[in-house]
Design a protein around this motif. Structure first.
Motif, mmCIF file in Angstrom:
data_model
loop_
_atom_site.group_PDB
_atom_site.id
_atom_site.type_symbol
_atom_site.label_atom_id
_atom_site.label_comp_id
_atom_site.label_asym_id
_atom_site.label_seq_id
_atom_site.Cartn_x
_atom_site.Cartn_y
_atom_site.Cartn_z
ATOM 1 N N ILE A 181 -96.738 0.555 -72.711
ATOM 2 C CA ILE A 181 -96.309 0.963 -74.052
ATOM 3 C C ILE A 181 -94.859 0.595 -74.340
ATOM 4 N N GLU A 283 -96.426 14.528 -80.862
ATOM 5 C CA GLU A 283 -95.922 13.440 -81.712
ATOM 6 C C GLU A 283 -95.171 14.012 -82.902
ATOM 7 N N PRO A 289 -95.924 9.090 -77.098
ATOM 8 C CA PRO A 289 -95.671 8.123 -76.014
ATOM 9 C C PRO A 289 -94.607 7.083 -76.354
ATOM 10 N N GLU A 290 -94.679 6.506 -77.551
ATOM 11 C CA GLU A 290 -93.700 5.467 -77.904
ATOM 12 C C GLU A 290 -92.292 6.043 -78.016
ATOM 13 N N CYS A 301 -96.261 8.284 -69.245
ATOM 14 C CA CYS A 301 -96.760 9.382 -70.074
ATOM 15 C C CYS A 301 -98.227 9.616 -69.737
ATOM 16 N N ASP A 303 -101.525 11.793 -70.702
ATOM 17 C CA ASP A 303 -102.122 12.638 -71.738
ATOM 18 C C ASP A 303 -103.495 13.109 -71.282
ATOM 19 N N SER A 372 -92.892 0.714 -69.398
ATOM 20 C CA SER A 372 -93.251 2.104 -69.637
ATOM 21 C C SER A 372 -94.766 2.151 -69.804
ATOM 22 N N TRP A 373 -95.397 3.266 -69.391
ATOM 23 C CA TRP A 373 -96.845 3.285 -69.284
ATOM 24 C C TRP A 373 -97.440 4.566 -69.853
ATOM 25 N N ARG A 374 -98.661 4.438 -70.352
ATOM 26 C CA ARG A 374 -99.407 5.604 -70.834
ATOM 27 C C ARG A 374 -100.734 5.716 -70.094
ATOM 28 N N GLU A 376 -104.333 7.981 -70.023
ATOM 29 C CA GLU A 376 -105.160 8.906 -70.800
ATOM 30 C C GLU A 376 -106.420 9.251 -70.017
#
Length: 446
Positions: A181, A283, A289-290, A301, A303, A372-374, A376
Motif C-alpha cells: 500500500i 478511516e 491503511p493509506e 496494517c 485488518d 508498507s503492507w496491508r 486482511e
C-alpha cells in the motif's frame, strides 16, 4: 490436503518461502465433523514457520494436539482456580417460527439494541426474549436486531449460504490477503530463532478473541505489543485478561483530539498496526491503511473483520458464534434440526493465528523488498476455508490437555492458561509478562 501442504499454500499465497514444518500427532482431537484440528495445526503451523524464517531458525514444529488445545484457550483459562464467565444471560440460540436465530448480547449496548428491536423493555429476561423470538421468523429477528445496532444471525444451511451474495464476496478474497500500500525502506529483522520478533513494535486496537489472539501470538514470539483501549469501550472481563499475556495496556479516547494525536505519535513508532473496528470506523478518524502508511512508511496494517471488507455485509457486526450460524456450520453440526456449534471458537482462533501469520509474512516481504503492507482476514473467509478442508469422523468428549497448561502470578491472581503452541529449533514461544490491568501503562513505546 495435509497440514504441510496447507502451510506451503499460505506461503505461496502471501509471496514468501517458508522453512520446512514438521507436524506431529494427527486427527481427530476435537469432537466435530469439521476438521477443526487440521485448521488449528495449519494456522499455528503457518505462524511457527514464518516466525522461524524471520528469526533464522532451521526447524519449525507443530503438534496437532497442542494446536487444538490452543483453540480451547478460553475454556481452560482460570483466575485463582475459577473460570471467568464469558457469556451474557441473553446470549444464545432462540427458536423462531421457521427455525433458529442467535443473539449476541455480551456487550450491554448490543443487549439493549436486541431488546429494543424485539419490543421488550430494558431488563427483560431470557423467557421474554424466547417468547418474542418464537412469534417471528428467524430472518425477521436477524434484520430488526441488526437494524437497531445489535448482533443477530439466522441459522442457515450450507446451501443457503452458498447462494448468499456475501458468501460470493468473501469467496473472491484470499484466505490471507497481503497487498502493498505504500513505500518504505527494507528493514532487516533483528530477532533470533527463539525471539524472532524482538524489537518489533505492535499496536493492538482489537477486542474479544480473534484480534487479541493475533497480537498475543506476536508477543509470544518477542514483539513489544501495546494494547490501546478506552475506559468507555465495553470488554468481556475474562477474555480481556486471558488474551493479554505479554502485552502492555494504555487507554486513549479517540473521540477527542488529544486521543487522536497520541495515537498518531504511537503509529509513527510502530511496525505493525492491528485493528478489528468495523470497516470504515478508523478511516473516519484518519487511521485508514493509506493514512497509516503516510504517517509511518514501512508499517504493516492488519485488518480483521467478521464478513470481510466487500459485499452487502461488509459493515455488519459479527462474532464467531454468529458467523457459524449464517454460513451453515451450526446447521450441519446439528443435522439441521437445531444449532450445534464447533467445539471451540475455531473461527476466532484460526483467524487470529492467520492474522499473526499475515503480519509476519508482511514483515518478511518488508525485509526483502521494503514497502508498507496491508493484511486482511475475516471470520467468514476462515469459515469457507474450514469448510473446504472436508469432514472428519466426530469424536466424543474433549481432549485431556492438563500437561499443556501453565501457571503465572498476575495482578488478578494466579492464572492457569494454555501454553503457546509450536516450537522453533526446539525452543517454544512464551510470554515474558502476565496480563496488565487495563490502561495501566502510558501511551508510549519502551
Amino acid at each position: 490436503m495435509n497440514v504441510e501442504e496447507l502451510v506451503r499454500g499460505l506461503g505461496a499465497e502471501t509471496g514468501i518461502e517458508l522453512p520446512p514444518l514438521r507436524v506431529t500427532g494427527g486427527d481427530p482431537v476435537l469432537p466435530s465433523v469439521f476438521r477443526v484440528d487440521t485448521a488449528a495445526a495449519a494456522s499455528v503451523g503457518a505462524v511457527t514457520a514464518v516466525a522461524a524464517g524471520l528469526g533464522g531458525g532451521n526447524r519449525a514444529e507443530v503438534d496437532v494436539r497442542e494446536a487444538a488445545a490452543a483453540f480451547l484457550d478460553e475454556h481452560h483459562f482460570m483466575i485463582d482456580g475459577v473460570r471467568p464467565t464469558a457469556w451474557s444471560p441473553l446470549s444464545g440460540d432462540y427458536r423462531t417460527i421457521d427455525g433458529w436465530v442467535r443473539l449476541h448480547c455480551n456487550f450491554d449496548h448490543h443487549r439493549d439494541a436486541a431488546l429494543a428491536a424485539l419490543g421488550l423493555s430494558p431488563g427483560a429476561d431470557r423467557e421474554a426474549v424466547t417468547r418474542a423470538c418464537a412469534g417471528r421468523t428467524a430472518l425477521e429477528v436477524e434484520e430488526v436486531v441488526t437494524a437497531e445496532g445489535g448482533c443477530a444471525a439466522r441459522m442457515r444451511s450450507g446451501a443457503d449460504w452458498r447462494v448468499h451474495p456475501q458468501r460470493a464476496a468473501v469467496a473472491h478474497s484470499p484466505l490471507v490477503s497481503l497487498t502493498r500500500i505504500g513505500d518504505g525502506q527494507a528493514q532487516t529483522p533483528s530477532g533470533t530463532a527463539d525471539r524472532p520478533l524482538d524489537g518489533v513494535r505492535v499496536l493492538d486496537l482489537t477486542r474479544v478473541i480473534a484480534g487479541p489472539v493475533a497480537t498475543r501470538t506476536l508477543a509470544a514470539h518477542g514483539a513489544r505489543v501495546l494494547r490501546v483501549g478506552a475506559g468507555h469501550l465495553p470488554e468481556v472481563s475474562g477474555l480481556v485478561v486471558g488474551t493479554a499475556f505479554g502485552k502492555r495496556s494504555c487507554h486513549l479516547d479517540l473521540r477527542t483530539g488529544r486521543g487522536v494525536s497520541a495515537l498518531r505519535d504511537l503509529v509513527a513508532g510502530a511496525d505493525v498496526f492491528v485493528q478489528s473496528y468495523r470497516p470504515g470506523a478508523l478511516e473516519a478518524l484518519g487511521f485508514g491503511p493509506e493514512e497509516l502508511a503516510r504517517i509511518r512508511p514501512g508499517i504493516v496494517c492488519v485488518d480483521l473483520s467478521a464478513y470481510g471488507t466487500h459485499g452487502p455485509w461488509a459493515g455488519r457486526r459479527g462474532f464467531d458464534s454468529l458467523v457459524q450460524m449464517v454460513c451453515g456450520i451450526a446447521h450441519e453440526g446439528g443435522d439441521g434440526t437445531e444449532p450445534r456449534p464447533l467445539p471451540a471458537q475455531a473461527l476466532d482462533h484460526a483467524t487470529g493465528y492467520l492474522a499473526a501469520f499475515g503480519a509476519m509474512a508482511a514483515l518478511t516481504r518488508r525485509a526483502r523488498e521494503g514497502g508498507s503492507w496491508r493484511v486482511e482476514v475475516s471470520l467468514a473467509r476462515t469459515a469457507l476455508w474450514l469448510d473446504s478442508l472436508g469432514r472428519a469422523r466426530a469424536q466424543e468428549g474433549t481432549p485431556e490437555i492438563a500437561d499443556l497448561l501453565d501457571e503465572m502470578d498476575s495482578p488478578f491472581g494466579r492464572l492457569t492458561y494454555v501454553r503457546a503452541p509450536g516450537s522453533i529449533d526446539g525452543a517454544r514461544p512464551y510470554w515474558e509478562s502476565p496480563p496488565p490491568r487495563q490502561g495501566e501503562h502510558p501511551p508510549a513505546w519502551w
